[in-house]
Scaffold this motif. Structure first.
Motif, PDB file in Angstrom:
ATOM      1  N   TYR B 127       0.856  -1.179   0.000  1.00 10.46           N
ATOM      2  CA  TYR B 127       0.000   0.000   0.000  1.00 10.46           C
ATOM      3  C   TYR B 127       0.898   1.236   0.000  1.00 10.46           C
ATOM      4  O   TYR B 127       2.078   1.168   0.323  1.00 10.46           O
ATOM      5  CB  TYR B 127      -0.951   0.031   1.192  1.00 10.46           C
ATOM      6  N   LEU B 129       0.972   5.650   0.814  1.00 14.07           N
ATOM      7  CA  LEU B 129       0.303   6.854   1.280  1.00 14.07           C
ATOM      8  C   LEU B 129       0.926   8.035   0.557  1.00 14.07           C
ATOM      9  O   LEU B 129       2.114   8.032   0.252  1.00 14.07           O
ATOM     10  CB  LEU B 129       0.469   7.014   2.797  1.00 14.07           C
ATOM     11  N   GLU B 130       0.140   9.037   0.271  1.00 14.74           N
ATOM     12  CA  GLU B 130       0.651  10.249  -0.381  1.00 14.74           C
ATOM     13  C   GLU B 130       0.562  11.427   0.571  1.00 14.74           C
ATOM     14  O   GLU B 130      -0.493  11.632   1.172  1.00 14.74           O
ATOM     15  CB  GLU B 130      -0.175  10.572  -1.626  1.00 14.74           C
ATOM     16  N   THR B 143       5.039   9.038   6.503  1.00 12.84           N
ATOM     17  CA  THR B 143       3.616   9.243   6.790  1.00 12.84           C
ATOM     18  C   THR B 143       3.004   8.025   7.483  1.00 12.84           C
ATOM     19  O   THR B 143       2.195   8.173   8.400  1.00 12.84           O
ATOM     20  CB  THR B 143       2.848   9.498   5.474  1.00 12.84           C
ATOM     21  N   THR B 144       3.432   6.838   7.055  1.00 10.14           N
ATOM     22  CA  THR B 144       2.840   5.636   7.658  1.00 10.14           C
ATOM     23  C   THR B 144       3.065   5.606   9.159  1.00 10.14           C
ATOM     24  O   THR B 144       2.207   5.168   9.913  1.00 10.14           O
ATOM     25  CB  THR B 144       3.460   4.366   7.063  1.00 10.14           C
ATOM     26  N   VAL B 147       0.556   7.789  10.780  1.00  5.26           N
ATOM     27  CA  VAL B 147      -0.761   7.151  10.780  1.00  5.26           C
ATOM     28  C   VAL B 147      -0.808   6.049  11.830  1.00  5.26           C
ATOM     29  O   VAL B 147      -1.753   5.949  12.624  1.00  5.26           O
ATOM     30  CB  VAL B 147      -1.073   6.582   9.375  1.00  5.26           C
TER      31      VAL B 147
END
Lengths: 330, 294, 235
Positions: B127, B129-130, B143-144, B147
C-alpha cells in the motif's frame, strides 16, 4: 511403636533395611551409567555411522547437567544454550585463532563455562519468571556480542571453520569420557549431602536457611557444575563438526530440546534426563530426517502436552504410581 | 547536524516506543490477570501481519479495514486457547514457570507452522500513502509512522476507557490487584480470564498489522524478537502493570532509536537488554509496578 | 541465653516493633502472648535473621546475632518452627531430618540414628519414607518440630505450635515442649494464642501489644494484670 518419651532408638530391622535402600539406589545408578557408557564405548567397533551415538551422548550430557540446576535447584534457565555457545566459541577461537591444541582448548572451554556461570551468579537472586526472562535475554546478548567481536578473532557472523582439527574418532572417545565424568558427577551430587541440601533449597529456601544450609553457596555449586559440562559439550561439537557460527552455537532450540528431553524423562531424578534424552533423541532423529520443519512443530507440541498432561515425566509418573518403589529410584 | 540526527532519533523513538508499548500493554494485561507470561506473543504478532497480508491478497481488504477484522479473529482464537491451554495451568505445581514453558512450546509450534505454510521469504504489505514523507525542518517522518501512531493513540485511548470506565474493565483491574477477593464478590473470574486472553491476542494481531505497516518486511523468524522486546518493556514498566507498559515502551523506543543513531541495530538491542537487566536488579518491581520479584 | 534489647523494626512507615526487650535464661520457657499484629512473628523473624531489625540488639550467650545470615544463626544453635509448617515437601521424612546435617561432620550412621530417634519421638517413624507433602497438617507440624530438635539447638523459637492441630497431637506437642528444657537442654520462646498451654508451659510470660511489651511476669501475675485484661477483653 515406642512411646514418645520412652525408648527411642530405631528398630534394628528398620535401620538395616534403610541402609540397604540407599545402597540399592546407588548401585542402580552405577548399573544405569555403565549400561549407557559401555555400549557407546563399543559402538565404533560395531558401526560406521558414529554421528547418531555422538549426538546421543551430547544430549545425555546436556540433559543430565541441566537437571542439576532445573531439577535439583528449581531454576528454569531458558538461556541454557549460552554455556554451550560459550564453550563452542572458546574452543573454536583458542584452537583456530590462537593455535592452542584441542585438549587445551577443551579444558579452557570448561573453565570459560565455569567463569561465565560465576559471572551470571547474581541472576540466581531472581525468582520464577524473572529468572527465566533474564536468562533468555542473556543468551541473546551472548549471541549478539559474539557476532560483533572482531572478525579476525571469531569470524564474525560467518563463524569459523576448524578443518585442521578433524578427527572424529578421537572426538568420539573423548566424548565418551566426558559422558562418564558427567554421570559420575551427577551421581556424586545427588547422593552426597550437597544433594540433600540442594533439594531442600529447591523445595523451600527459607526453611533450608533455618536448618543451617547456606542457600547461596549451595545453589552456586550446582550452577557452576551445570554450566561446565555444556561448555565442554559445545567444544566437543565444534571439534566434531569442525564449524561454529553464532546462529548455531546460540540457537534457542538447543535449550528447547534440553528442556523437553529432561522433562519427558522426569526432572529431579538422575534416571529421568538420561531416559528422556535416549528415547526422545531417537524419535527426534527419525522425524528430523524425514520432515525437518514439522519436527520443530512436534517439539513444540510435545512441550505443551508434557507440561499439561504429565509434568513429572516418565520417571516421576512411575514414582507417583508405585510409591513403594520410589525410594529405590536413583 | 548531529543534533538534528539525535532529534530525529528521539522522535523516531517516541513514535516507535508508543507502538511497541502496545506489545507490552497486551502482555501485561495477560500476565496481570492470568499470571501467564506469553512467550508466544511475538508469533501472534507476526501472524497478525500475515493475516493482513492474506486479507489484502485474497479479499482486497486494505490494512486499515483489516485491523478490526483481525482483532475479532484473534480475540476468538485467544478465547478458545484459554480453554485449551491456559485454564489447565492453574493445576500445576508452579503455574508461572509452567506457563512460561507451555507458551514456549506454543511459540515453537507456531513458528514452525508459519515456516511450513508461509515459507521463509520476507513479505510486505502492499500500500502507499501520499505523500510518503513529511518534513518538519530537518526532521523526516514517514507518513505511515504518523498514521500508525494515530491508530496506536486511538487504541490506547479505547483501552484506557475500557479499563477505567467500563464494568468488565474495572473487574479486570480488580483481578490484577487481588484475584481471590474478586471471586468472592461474585465476578466470574473464568469468563473474565478467557476474555482477557482474547483481548490480549486481539491486540497482538493488530500490533502485527501496525508493525508490518511501518517496517518494510516481516518473516516467520521475527516473532522471537518481538517477544523479547515485549519482555524488556514489561520488565521496565513493571510486570502486570498496564500503564507501566506505556512508559516502558517509550523508554525502550527512545533508547533503541537513539542508540541506532550513535551505533547500530545490534548495539541498540544490547542497550535495551542492559537497561532491562539493570532495572531487574535495582528496581525489581519495575519503574511503576508494585509487584515484587515473585 | 537470649537477650533482646530495645529492638525496633519498621516496614516503610509502619512500626511493627517499637522497642522490645526480653530475656530468656538457660533452660527456661518464655511464653510470648499477643493479639494478631502485635509483632510476635516479626520478633521471631528478627531473631533468626529473616528480617533485619531497624535498631536494638539481639544477643545469644553474650554475642550479638545482628547482621548474621539466617544459616549462620542456625549454626549458632537457634531452631525455629512456623505457624504454617515449612517442610521440604518433595523429600522424604528421613531426608527432611537429614537436611540440618548437610553442613556438619556427623557420620551417616549418627545422622540416621538421631533422625530415627526423633521420628520415633514424634511417632512418625513408620512414615519415614513418605514425602512430607503426603502428611496431614498436624503431622507436618510434628515433623518440623523433629527437624528442628534433631540438630540439638540451644534455643528454639516456636510459632503457634498448636494452631490447626487436633487435640491428641496437641497433647503430644505439649509433652515434647515440656521436655525441652531439662531433657533436651534448650531454652524456648513459645508464641501462641492458646493461653492455657502458655500458662502451663512457661516459666515466665511476656505480653506484646502493638509492638511493645505490655506486661511481664509469671502466669498468675499476667492473668490478673489489668492492662492485659483491658487489651484482651477491652479492644
Amino acid at each position: 511403636m515406642a512411646s514418645s518419651l520412652g525408648g527411642v532408638a530405631a528398630p534394628a530391622e528398620g535401620r538395616s533395611g534403610d541402609a540397604r535402600v540407599g545402597r540399592i539406589r546407588i548401585s542402580l545408578w552405577i548399573v544405569v551409567a555403565l549400561g549407557v557408557v559401555l555400549p557407546l564405548l563399543a559402538a565404533p567397533a560395531l558401526t560406521e555411522n558414529l554421528s547418531f551415538s555422538f549426538y546421543l551422548m551430547l544430549w545425555i550430557i546436556l540433559c543430565t547437567s541441566f537437571n542439576l540446576v532445573a531439577g535439583f535447584t528449581g531454576y528454569m534457565p531458558f538461556g541454557y544454550v549460552a554455556f554451550y555457545g560459550v564453550g563452542a566459541y572458546a574452543t573454536g577461537v583458542l584452537h583456530k585463532t590462537y593455535g592452542l591444541p584441542m585438549p587445551g582448548a577443551l579444558v579452557c572451554a570448561a573453565l570459560a563455562g565455569a567463569a561465565v556461570s560465576l559471572l551470571l551468579a547474581p541472576t540466581l537472586r531472581l525468582k520464577g519468571v524473572y529468572f527465566g526472562i533474564v536468562s533468555l535475554a542473556l543468551a541473546v546478548i551472548f549471541r549478539l556480542v559474539v557476532s560483533m567481536l572482531p572478525e579476525d578473532i571469531t569470524g564474525g557472523s560467518m563463524g569459523l571453520i576448524l578443518a585442521r582439527a578433524n578427527d572424529p574418532q578421537t572426538t568420539y572417545y573423548v566424548t565418551v569420557a566426558v559422558l562418564a565424568a558427567c554421570l559420575a558427577a551427577a551421581g556424586w551430587l545427588a547422593f552426597s549431602r550437597t544433594g540433600v541440601a540442594l533439594r531442600a533449597v529447591r523445595d523451600d529456601a527459607d526453611a533450608a536457611a533455618i536448618v543451617g544450609i547456606d542457600v547461596t553457596r549451595t545453589r552456586l555449586k550446582a550452577w557452576v557444575l551445570a554450566a561446565t559440562f555444556p561448555a565442554v559439550v559445545g567444544g566437543l561439537e565444534a571439534w566434531y563438526t569442525n564449524a561454529i557460527d553464532p546462529e548455531a552455537s546460540f540457537n534457542i532450540l538447543v535449550t528447547a530440546k534440553v528442556i523437553v528431553y529432561s522433562m519427558a524423562g522426569g526432572l529431579g531424578t538422575l534416571l529421568g534426563p538420561v531416559l528422556g534424552a535416549g528415547a526422545l533423541y531417537g524419535i527426534d532423529h527419525l522425524i528430523w530426517q524425514k520432515f525437518p520443519v514439522l519436527n520443530l512443530m512436534f517439539l513444540g507440541i510435545i512441550i505443551m502436552v508434557m507440561i499439561l498432561v504429565f509434568p513429572r515425566g516418565l520417571v516421576g509418573s512411575f514414582a507417583q504410581r508405585f510409591p513403594l518403589l520410589r525410594r529405590y529410584i536413583p | 547536524m548531529t543534533a538534528d540526527l539525535l532529534l530525529q532519533g528521539l522522535i523516531n523513538g517516541l513514535i516507535l516506543g508508543l507502538i511497541y508499548s502496545l506489545i507490552g500493554l497486551s502482555l501485561n494485561i495477560i500476565f496481570g490477570v492470568l499470571r501467564v507470561v506469553n512467550f508466544a506473543h511475538g508469533e501472534f504478532i507476526i501472524l497478525g501481519a500475515y493475516a493482513a497480508y492474506f486479507l489484502q491478497r485474497l479479499l482486497g481488504l486494505s490494512p486499515f479495514l483489516a485491523m478490526p477484522v483481525i482483532f475479532v479473529m484473534f480475540a476468538l482464537i485467544g478465547w478458545a486457547l484459554y480453554f485449551v491451554l491456559v485454564k489447565r495451568l492453574a493445576r500445576s505445581d508452579d503455574p508461572e514457570t509452567a506457563s512460561l514453558l507451555v507458551m514456549f512450546g506454543l511459540s515453537i509450534t507456531l513458528g514452525a507452522l508459519m515456516l511450513f505454510f508461509f515459507e521463509a521469504d520476507a513479505r510486505s504489505l502492499d500500500y502507499m500513502l501520499e505523500p510518503p514523507f513529511l518534513m518538519f525542518g530537518n526532521i523526516v517522518i514517514p507518513t505511515t509512522r504518523l498514521v500508525a501512531l494515530a491508530i496506536t493513540l486511538v487504541i490506547t485511548g479505547i483501552t484506557a476507557w475500557f479499563l477505567y470506565r467500563t464494568f468488565p474493565g474495572k473487574a479486570l483491574r480488580a483481578v490484577i490487584m487481588n484475584r481471590s477477593a474478586v471471586a468472592t464478590v461474585g465476578i466470574d473470574v473464568e469468563k473474565l480470564s478467557a476474555m482477557t486472553f482474547g483481548i490480549g491476542l486481539g491486540f497482538a494481531g493488530v500490533t502485527g498489522v501496525l508493525l508490518a505497516m511501518i517496517f518494510p518486511a516481516f518473516s516467520p523468524f521475527a516473532g522471537a524478537d518481538y517477544t523479547l522486546i515485549g519482555f524488556i518493556i514489561i520488565v521496565l514498566g513493571g510486570l502486570g502493570h498496564p500503564i507501566g507498559a506505556l512508559v516502558g515502551g517509550l523508554l525502550f523506543g527512545v533508547t533503541e532509536q537513539v542508540t541506532v543513531v550513535l551505533a547500530d541495530n545490534s548495539v541498540a538491542l544490547l542497550v535495551g537488554f542492559a537497561l532491562m537487566i539493570a532495572v531487574i536488579f535495582f528496581r525489581p518491581s519495575g519503574l511503576f509496578g508494585r509487584q515484587q520479584l515473585r | 541465653m537470649l537477650r533482646v534489647t530495645d529492638l525496633t523494626k519498621t516496614f516503610g512507615g509502619l512500626k511493627a516493633l517499637g522497642g522490645v526487650s526480653l530475656h530468656i535464661p538457660e533452660k527456661r520457657v518464655l511464653g510470648l502472648l499477643g493479639m494478631n499484629g502485635s509483632g510476635k512473628t516479626t520478633l521471631l523473624n528478627c531473631i533468626n535473621g529473616l528480617y533485619e531489625p531497624s535498631s536494638g540488639d539481639i544477643q545469644l550467650q553474650g554475642t550479638s546475632l545482628l547482621g548474621l545470615p539466617t544459616h549462620k544463626i542456625a549454626a549458632r544453635g537457634v531452631g525455629r518452627t512456623f505457624q504454617v509448617p515449612k517442610l521440604f515437601p518433595r523429600m522424604t521424612l528421613l531426608e527432611n531430618l537429614a537436611a540440618p546435617f548437610t553442613t556438619g561432620d556427623a557420620s551417616d550412621a549418627e545422622v540416621y540414628e538421631r533422625s530415627a530417634e526423633w521420628l520415633n519421638r514424634v511417632e512418625l517413624y513408620r512414615l519415614r519414607h513418605n514425602y512430607a507433602e503426603e502428611l496431614s497438617g498436624g503431622q507436618q507440624k510434628l515433623v518440623e518440630l523433629a527437624r528442628m530438635m534433631v540438630a540439638q539447638p540451644k534455643l528454639v523459637l516456636l510459632d503457634e505450635p498448636f494452631a490447626g492441630v487436633n487435640p491428641s497431637l496437641a497433647l503430644l506437642i505439649i509433652r515434647l515442649i515440656e521436655a525441652m528444657p531439662e531433657r533436651d537442654g534448650c531454652s524456648v520462646l513459645l508464641v501462641s494464642h492458646d493461653l492455657t498451654s502458655v500458662y502451663q508451659l512457661s516459666h515466665n510470660i511476656v505480653v506484646l501489644h502493638e509492638g511493645r511489651v505490655l506486661a511481664e511476669g509469671g502466669a498468675a501475675e499476667i492473668r490478673s494484670n489489668p492492662d492485659v485484661i483491658e487489651a484482651y477483653l477491652g479492644a
